[in-house]
Structure formats: C-alpha cells, structure tokens
Design an enzyme around this catalytic site. Sequence first.
Site, mmCIF file in Angstrom:
data_model
loop_
_atom_site.group_PDB
_atom_site.id
_atom_site.type_symbol
_atom_site.label_atom_id
_atom_site.label_comp_id
_atom_site.label_asym_id
_atom_site.label_seq_id
_atom_site.Cartn_x
_atom_site.Cartn_y
_atom_site.Cartn_z
ATOM 1 N N ASP A 101 14.610 7.196 7.158
ATOM 2 C CA ASP A 101 13.876 7.463 8.625
ATOM 3 C C ASP A 101 14.198 6.533 9.597
ATOM 4 O OD1 ASP A 101 11.873 9.270 10.132
ATOM 5 O OD2 ASP A 101 10.535 7.540 9.748
ATOM 6 N N ARG A 111 0.981 -1.189 0.061
ATOM 7 C CA ARG A 111 -0.022 0.013 -0.083
ATOM 8 C C ARG A 111 0.699 1.288 0.130
ATOM 9 N NH1 ARG A 111 -2.575 -3.639 3.488
ATOM 10 N NH2 ARG A 111 -4.520 -4.050 2.949
ATOM 11 N N ILE A 112 2.110 1.280 0.724
ATOM 12 C CA ILE A 112 2.801 2.457 0.846
ATOM 13 C C ILE A 112 3.467 2.540 -0.345
ATOM 14 C CG2 ILE A 112 4.721 3.688 2.025
ATOM 15 C CD1 ILE A 112 4.109 2.155 4.653
ATOM 16 N N HIS A 143 12.909 8.244 12.739
ATOM 17 C CA HIS A 143 11.909 7.266 12.638
ATOM 18 C C HIS A 143 10.573 7.959 13.082
ATOM 19 C CE1 HIS A 143 11.050 2.734 12.740
ATOM 20 N NE2 HIS A 143 9.890 3.500 12.434
ATOM 21 N N ARG A 147 12.804 -0.428 7.120
ATOM 22 C CA ARG A 147 13.444 -0.849 8.271
ATOM 23 C C ARG A 147 15.017 -0.714 7.833
ATOM 24 N NH1 ARG A 147 9.446 -0.412 10.584
ATOM 25 N NH2 ARG A 147 8.319 -2.182 11.914
ATOM 26 N N GLU A 174 17.877 1.350 16.778
ATOM 27 C CA GLU A 174 17.192 2.671 17.158
ATOM 28 C C GLU A 174 17.250 2.655 18.658
ATOM 29 O OE1 GLU A 174 14.913 2.975 13.102
ATOM 30 O OE2 GLU A 174 13.885 2.597 14.858
#
Length: 319
Positions: free
Chosen positions: A262, A159-160, A286, A238, A267
């Site tokens: 991002d 979808r993205i 992020h 990711r 992290e």
Amino acid sequence: MKIVLLDGYALNHDLNWQVLRQLGNCQLYDRTPVDDDAEILKRIGDAEIVLTHKTPLDDAVIRQAPKLTYIGVMGTGYDVIDLESAKQHQVTVTNIPTYATAAVAQFTFSLLLEITGQVGLHNQLVHEGKWGKTADFTFWDKPLLELQGKTLGLIGYGRIAQKVAELGHAFSMKVIFYNHRPRDNAQSWAKQVELADLVKTADVISLHVIQTPDTIGLINQTTLDQMKDGVILLNTARGKLVDESALATALNKGKVSAYGTDVVSKEPIQTTNPLLTAKNCYITPHIAWAPLETRERLLTITVNNLKSYLRDVPQNVVG
C-alpha cells in the site's frame, strides 16, 4: 490562538472540522507544496499550532516559525518532522498511534487474500465472458493458495502487527515475529524469533516497523536472497523499508512470488518505479488508513491531542 492545518484534503473533504474551529482561529489548507519551505513558512505565519499529515517540517521551517509551539502529526508515522530541531526550539510534537490499527490490519489481509485467492482477476475474467465459454463448471487462470499451515512472519510487533497476528491465527497460520526488543505480552501461539530466522522460514512476511535510518532498506538484496523461494511479501508500513529495485528483480525471477503493498518509496508513485512493471506486484495508493470510520477517529484524536496540550498535559508526545 492561531491553528494552521497544512494538508487536510485527504481528511477534510468529507469530515466536519467544526470541533477544531472551536479551539482557535483556524486556517485549513487542502495541500501545501512539500518541497517549498518558503511557502510552508508563509502559510504557518505567526501560528502557534500547526497540524500536518505529510507536509514536512524540517529545521529550516521550525527555527523560522516565530510563534510555533506545537506540531500535531495527523498519523502514526512522524518521519516528516525534524524531532531534534523541535526539541531544540521547545516545540511539542504529537502523533496518533492507534487510530488505524483495525483498518491497516484488515487491509494487510486484504492484500494477502487478493494474492492467494485472485478474486479481482477472476471477477474480471468472468465479466469478460471467459467463464461462460468454458466446458466445465469451474476454471482458474492463476494458481490459488491455502493459508492454513503456512508460516506468517511479522517484522515488528506493535499494535497493528498484533492485530495481523490474530487474523493469521484465525486462518490457522503459524505466527512468528521479530521485534527489536522482547515482547513479554505476546499471545501464546505467537513465537518471537531473530530476524534472520524469520526471513529464512516464513512463507508470508509482513512489514510493521516505522521508518528510521536503521529500517530504511531493511528488505534488500541480502535479505531477499535469504528468503524462501516463492515467499509472499506484504507492506502496509513505509515504502522506503524496501529496496524496490532489488525486489522487482526478485519478483521477475520468481524468488518472491508476490508483493502486496500500500506504500512506495516516493508517493504518489513515479512512472519510473520498477515495481510498476514487476511480475505479481499488487500496489494500492496508500489507502489502508482511509475508511471513513478510521479518519473520523483520526480527527477526534487530533483534537484531543491538542486539547490535552492546551491543558498542559500533552499526550502521544514523540521525540
């Protein structure tokens, strides 16, 4: 029924959790140590329902949680959950696959437009007085790039990625994509290609696949060598999809002209991350998922997932 939210700070400092409290006895934690199974188990206690964003639930936790029956992952990625252990112990796991589609696609293009338009840099230079000291009506400190006619290559076509494709098409870019299976519903102007062809031909490559053993290190020395000189690489998926050391070298040599990301492999980012000193590397903390509207949607779907599970018609089940 007892509900435990292990790490809600990124969500709950400005959202109203009353709708969740209506479903059971809720214990909400801002943060839980991610590497302390004993503390995670202590906080879960005898809860039937556990909600987590980034706190991992491995086999040692799942098999020792006495009443655990449901894990709600408050995000799209579910790599923090041992799905095999959850299956063995009859624990239902759900995620939130669609809440951030618009926001992440928008942010992907924010990174690309920053790289190609250098808005941040030139805003800074203007405020530092450089424009006012020039003899001409205009100046630019770094090369600027037009997107029209460039080839946008999308790795993954969920979808993205499809939303990013629409944005690329609106900028008159040529859109190609790689997906692990054929996409019959692709837009007529988007062409599916093999990964090797995409890597070799795209001017801009954007990553949109989930993290699995097969995708970790997808961008490595071999794939970087195959890319066009001066390619732009984007990552809102990711961090571990990328071999960061190899990419840092490619950035410093100019093989990759810019990297907009991002996400990073660990992290929050570590001071030893080679990307911090690499040339033309744009790193954000992020935040692609973080607009208020997006987080409100995430909370709504989190609650709806739980309600569906309690009605014995679970939705968005993974594993």
